[in-house]
Design a protein around this motif. Structure first.
Motif, mmCIF file in Angstrom:
data_model
loop_
_atom_site.group_PDB
_atom_site.id
_atom_site.type_symbol
_atom_site.label_atom_id
_atom_site.label_comp_id
_atom_site.label_asym_id
_atom_site.label_seq_id
_atom_site.Cartn_x
_atom_site.Cartn_y
_atom_site.Cartn_z
ATOM 1 N N ASP A 280 -7.606 21.229 1.038
ATOM 2 C CA ASP A 280 -7.243 21.135 -0.373
ATOM 3 C C ASP A 280 -6.198 20.043 -0.511
ATOM 4 O OD1 ASP A 280 -8.930 23.221 -0.768
ATOM 5 O OD2 ASP A 280 -7.397 24.726 -1.120
ATOM 6 N N VAL A 281 -6.563 18.962 -1.160
ATOM 7 C CA VAL A 281 -5.729 17.760 -1.164
ATOM 8 C C VAL A 281 -5.692 17.141 -2.548
ATOM 9 C CG1 VAL A 281 -5.660 15.347 -0.380
ATOM 10 C CG2 VAL A 281 -6.010 17.161 1.277
ATOM 11 N N ASP A 282 -4.511 16.682 -2.940
ATOM 12 C CA ASP A 282 -4.351 15.755 -4.061
ATOM 13 C C ASP A 282 -3.842 14.448 -3.465
ATOM 14 O OD1 ASP A 282 -5.090 17.649 -5.943
ATOM 15 O OD2 ASP A 282 -3.035 18.340 -6.234
ATOM 16 N N GLU A 283 -4.557 13.365 -3.698
ATOM 17 C CA GLU A 283 -4.195 12.090 -3.060
ATOM 18 C C GLU A 283 -4.079 10.989 -4.098
ATOM 19 O OE1 GLU A 283 -5.952 10.675 0.875
ATOM 20 O OE2 GLU A 283 -6.854 9.264 -0.544
ATOM 21 N N TYR A 284 -3.010 10.187 -3.965
ATOM 22 C CA TYR A 284 -2.759 9.081 -4.880
ATOM 23 C C TYR A 284 -2.547 7.817 -4.060
ATOM 24 C CZ TYR A 284 -1.475 13.232 -7.538
ATOM 25 O OH TYR A 284 -1.476 14.475 -8.111
ATOM 26 N N ARG A 285 -3.145 6.730 -4.502
ATOM 27 C CA ARG A 285 -2.963 5.450 -3.831
ATOM 28 C C ARG A 285 -2.630 4.377 -4.857
ATOM 29 N NH1 ARG A 285 -8.121 5.034 0.408
ATOM 30 N NH2 ARG A 285 -8.076 7.219 1.125
ATOM 31 N N VAL A 286 -1.705 3.508 -4.486
ATOM 32 C CA VAL A 286 -1.392 2.319 -5.282
ATOM 33 C C VAL A 286 -1.493 1.122 -4.339
ATOM 34 C CG1 VAL A 286 0.276 1.132 -6.739
ATOM 35 C CG2 VAL A 286 0.182 3.637 -6.754
ATOM 36 N N ILE A 287 -2.398 0.187 -4.655
ATOM 37 C CA ILE A 287 -2.674 -0.941 -3.765
ATOM 38 C C ILE A 287 -2.515 -2.227 -4.563
ATOM 39 C CG2 ILE A 287 -4.355 -1.960 -2.186
ATOM 40 C CD1 ILE A 287 -5.810 0.822 -2.290
ATOM 41 N N VAL A 288 -1.687 -3.125 -4.056
ATOM 42 C CA VAL A 288 -1.467 -4.420 -4.701
ATOM 43 C C VAL A 288 -1.830 -5.514 -3.708
ATOM 44 C CG1 VAL A 288 0.173 -5.939 -5.851
ATOM 45 C CG2 VAL A 288 0.392 -3.453 -6.106
ATOM 46 N N ASP A 289 -2.819 -6.322 -4.059
ATOM 47 C CA ASP A 289 -3.280 -7.429 -3.206
ATOM 48 C C ASP A 289 -2.956 -8.762 -3.855
ATOM 49 O OD1 ASP A 289 -4.723 -6.354 -0.842
ATOM 50 O OD2 ASP A 289 -5.988 -5.416 -2.353
ATOM 51 N N ASP B 258 6.017 15.785 4.898
ATOM 52 C CA ASP B 258 6.013 14.355 5.163
ATOM 53 C C ASP B 258 4.609 13.802 4.983
ATOM 54 O OD1 ASP B 258 7.316 12.292 7.892
ATOM 55 O OD2 ASP B 258 7.108 11.949 5.756
ATOM 56 N N SER B 259 4.171 13.660 3.754
ATOM 57 C CA SER B 259 2.811 13.221 3.482
ATOM 58 C C SER B 259 2.772 11.951 2.645
ATOM 59 C CB SER B 259 2.028 14.324 2.774
ATOM 60 O OG SER B 259 2.659 14.654 1.548
ATOM 61 N N LYS B 260 3.833 11.162 2.712
ATOM 62 C CA LYS B 260 3.896 9.934 1.942
ATOM 63 C C LYS B 260 4.099 8.760 2.889
ATOM 64 C CE LYS B 260 6.209 12.368 -1.860
ATOM 65 N NZ LYS B 260 6.413 13.620 -1.096
ATOM 66 N N GLU B 261 3.346 7.681 2.649
ATOM 67 C CA GLU B 261 3.528 6.464 3.422
ATOM 68 C C GLU B 261 3.459 5.259 2.498
ATOM 69 O OE1 GLU B 261 1.894 7.680 7.835
ATOM 70 O OE2 GLU B 261 0.601 6.479 6.560
ATOM 71 N N LEU C 162 -5.293 1.478 -8.736
ATOM 72 C CA LEU C 162 -4.779 2.845 -8.745
ATOM 73 C C LEU C 162 -5.935 3.789 -8.448
ATOM 74 C CD1 LEU C 162 -2.687 2.648 -12.049
ATOM 75 C CD2 LEU C 162 -1.951 2.057 -9.740
ATOM 76 N N GLN C 163 -5.732 4.707 -7.502
ATOM 77 C CA GLN C 163 -6.774 5.652 -7.122
ATOM 78 C C GLN C 163 -6.203 7.056 -7.063
ATOM 79 O OE1 GLN C 163 -7.915 3.474 -3.381
ATOM 80 N NE2 GLN C 163 -9.987 3.654 -4.200
ATOM 81 N N TRP C 164 -6.949 7.988 -7.641
ATOM 82 C CA TRP C 164 -6.579 9.403 -7.575
ATOM 83 C C TRP C 164 -7.774 10.177 -7.035
ATOM 84 C CZ3 TRP C 164 -5.871 6.260 -11.793
ATOM 85 C CH2 TRP C 164 -4.557 6.047 -12.217
ATOM 86 N N ALA C 165 -7.510 11.132 -6.153
ATOM 87 C CA ALA C 165 -8.577 11.991 -5.634
ATOM 88 C C ALA C 165 -8.059 13.423 -5.543
ATOM 89 C CB ALA C 165 -9.046 11.526 -4.259
ATOM 90 N N THR C 166 -8.895 14.363 -5.955
ATOM 91 C CA THR C 166 -8.602 15.793 -5.809
ATOM 92 C C THR C 166 -9.767 16.426 -5.067
ATOM 93 O OG1 THR C 166 -7.358 15.877 -7.878
ATOM 94 C CG2 THR C 166 -8.195 17.961 -7.015
ATOM 95 N N TYR D 7 0.838 -1.200 0.000
ATOM 96 C CA TYR D 7 0.000 0.000 0.000
ATOM 97 C C TYR D 7 0.874 1.251 0.000
ATOM 98 C CZ TYR D 7 -4.557 2.206 0.979
ATOM 99 O OH TYR D 7 -5.727 2.917 0.892
ATOM 100 N N TYR D 8 0.672 2.080 -1.014
ATOM 101 C CA TYR D 8 1.365 3.370 -1.084
ATOM 102 C C TYR D 8 0.329 4.481 -1.126
ATOM 103 C CZ TYR D 8 3.945 7.355 -2.954
ATOM 104 O OH TYR D 8 4.484 8.604 -3.145
ATOM 105 N N MET D 9 0.514 5.500 -0.281
ATOM 106 C CA MET D 9 -0.369 6.658 -0.282
ATOM 107 C C MET D 9 0.455 7.927 -0.274
ATOM 108 S SD MET D 9 -3.338 7.921 2.398
ATOM 109 C CE MET D 9 -4.507 6.671 1.916
ATOM 110 N N ASN D 10 0.103 8.828 -1.163
ATOM 111 C CA ASN D 10 0.732 10.148 -1.237
ATOM 112 C C ASN D 10 -0.373 11.175 -1.097
ATOM 113 O OD1 ASN D 10 1.775 12.647 -2.117
ATOM 114 N ND2 ASN D 10 3.316 11.628 -3.389
ATOM 115 N N ARG D 11 -0.414 11.847 0.046
ATOM 116 C CA ARG D 11 -1.460 12.840 0.312
ATOM 117 C C ARG D 11 -0.811 14.220 0.360
ATOM 118 N NH1 ARG D 11 -5.442 11.569 5.140
ATOM 119 N NH2 ARG D 11 -6.388 10.254 3.537
ATOM 120 N N ASP D 12 -0.980 14.963 -0.711
ATOM 121 C CA ASP D 12 -0.382 16.297 -0.854
ATOM 122 C C ASP D 12 -1.391 17.339 -0.392
ATOM 123 O OD1 ASP D 12 0.936 18.579 -1.528
ATOM 124 O OD2 ASP D 12 1.028 18.173 -3.687
#
Length: 440
Positions: free
Chosen positions: A425-434, A59-62, A408-412, A46-51
């Motif tokens: 005000d957020v730009d968020e990206y997620r990459v999830i591999v199951d 520090d908004s990446k996990e 792959l998920q993108w949210a604005t 699981y990767y999340m980047n919340r800008d």
């Protein structure tokens, strides 16, 4: 001071039906404690980047790797069967975050703000089955409209308590239970069950949550759920939904639906006065592999629609990747388009695009409201925000990598006039591999 309530009248009415129904059917066949056992392991990267565009945190990446192993036994032979379930979770930090981003992937850091390299937890559940009734006690995976752990993060939330489920009548499911503790998505230990948006007074926690519900699917294409819950000294919450899918022909289908919650403070009212009616309506038209959904959602009340902390027990059409569009007195519209690429010869590949717009008057919120004062804004007369989501998922259909899923998920999200206090005000990206593994 308001009198404390232990169970709502609806809870008692539903729960009272479960025991008699247990005698309505013969004991179901069982494969035995060992023969009916299973062990599955789900690996989730699981990767999340919340800008956060308005405050520009560094520090908004996990990024983490999660493992969830679940063992479920069968039941011993006899009219009353006994069994045991167990699970273990492990989360590994791969990069960043330290929990300061609040994305719930990794644990919050200590004094240095850094997340540990790993965190883990485990739990067990004793279970008893008689006829068509099943009783579980221990660490529970719950998924219903008033209390749900869900799988929207690297590891799921679990609850410690008891649950009772009955399937004696065809097309009906009755359930009830009580939970006192919750293990959050990004934690190893348990804490008292709490809420997502309300800030309980320091040192004052709700001791437990009771719930009861009925699910019905007696006609083709038609489903309905009725639930009641009590979060002790916080709220009584009631839920109802109705969903119907009608096929006009082999190509076209229609799907109207309704979700409704009523939340009312109870007992010592630790979050203050709550009188909230929240509903959403949707209508979906499906044509072959295409579908278009229009939804309307409304919150009636001077507090937000609230639910169990970090859980997925928000069964509303406009609950999105980033925002729930659940602000006090908020009204929101959604338009969603989805496409299944099986129509182009690529089975397993699906996509969806959504746009949601919400508005409210935040000046109507009581600034002295216990637990929800963060929603108040003197500048929020015409508060607005919108969110745009893109979702792309592929599930491998065969071969050695069968069931491997990449999402792959993108949210604005953009807010104005006081909304930034909660919905930034957020730009968020997620990459999830199951990758699920069925051991046996």
């Amino acid at each position: 001071m308001k009198p404390a309530l232990t169970f709502t009248p609806l809870f008692l009415a539903i729960a009272a039906t479960i025991s008699p129904l247990a005698h309505a059917a013969d004991a179901p066949p069982t494969d035995g404690f060992v023969e009916g056992s299973s062990l599955t392991i789900n690996t989730r990267n699981y990767y999340m980047n919340r800008d956060r565009r308005d405050i520009h945190t560094d520090d908004s990446k996990e990024w983490g790797q999660g493992f969830l192993g679940v063992f479920e036994s069968g039941y011993t032979q006899g009219t009353v069967g006994f069994g045991l379930d167990a699970h273990a979770m492990l989360g590994l930090k791969l990069d960043g975050g330290g929990g300061t981003d609040g994305s719930s992937i990794l644990p919050y850091g200590s004094g240095n703000g850094k997340a540990p390299g790993s965190f883990s937890t485990g739990g067990g559940t004793l279970k008893v089955r008689a006829f068509d009734t099943e009783l579980k006690a221990g660490d529970l995976f719950l998924n219903n409209p008033v209390i749900a752990g869900g799988m929207t993060r690297m590891l799921p939330e679990t609850f410690r308590g008891v649950s009772l489920t009955n399937h004696s009548l065809d097309g009906w499911m009755f359930e009830g239970g009580q939970a006192s503790f919750a293990k959050l998505y990004n934690q190893s230990g348990h804490g008292r069950i709490g809420t997502s948006y309300g800030a309980l007074p320091k040192g004052q926690d709700s001791q437990h949550m009771n719930w009861a519900g009925v699910a019905w699917s007696g006609l083709p294409g038609l489903t309905s759920n009725l639930y009641a819950s009590e979060l002790k000294d916080v709220w009584n919450q009631y839920y109802y939904d109705l969903d119907y899918t009608y096929a006009l022909n082999d190509l076209v289908s229609l799907n109207p639906g309704l979700h409704f919650y009523h939340t009312q403070d109870t007992g010592h009212a630790l979050l203050g006065d709550i009188d909230n009616n929240t509903y959403s309506l949707h209508f979906t038209v499906g044509v072959g592999n295409h579908s278009v959904t229009a939804a309307y959602q409304r919150v009636n009340g001077n507090t937000p629609f609230d639910y169990i902390a970090q859980g997925d027990s928000v069964y509303l059409d406009n609950s999105q990747q980033y925002s729930d569009f659940n602000g006090p007195n908020e009204r929101s519209w959604k338009l969603k388009y989805a496409y299944d690429f099986a129509g182009l010869g690529v089975p397993g590949l699906t996509s969806a695009v959504s746009y949601i717009s919400g508005k409210t008057d935040l000046t109507k919120v009581d600034p002295n409201s216990r637990g929800y004062s963060a929603w108040y804004s003197a500048e929020g007369k015409n508060a607005k925000h919108w969110e745009r989501d893109i979702d792309l998922k592929y599930v491998v259909q065969g071969g050695k990598a069968k069931d491997l899923a990449v999402r792959l998920q993108w949210a604005t999200n953009r807010g104005s006039n006081g909304y930034s206090a909660v919905d930034r005000d957020v730009d968020e990206y997620r990459v999830i591999v199951d990758y699920p593994i069925n051991v046996f």
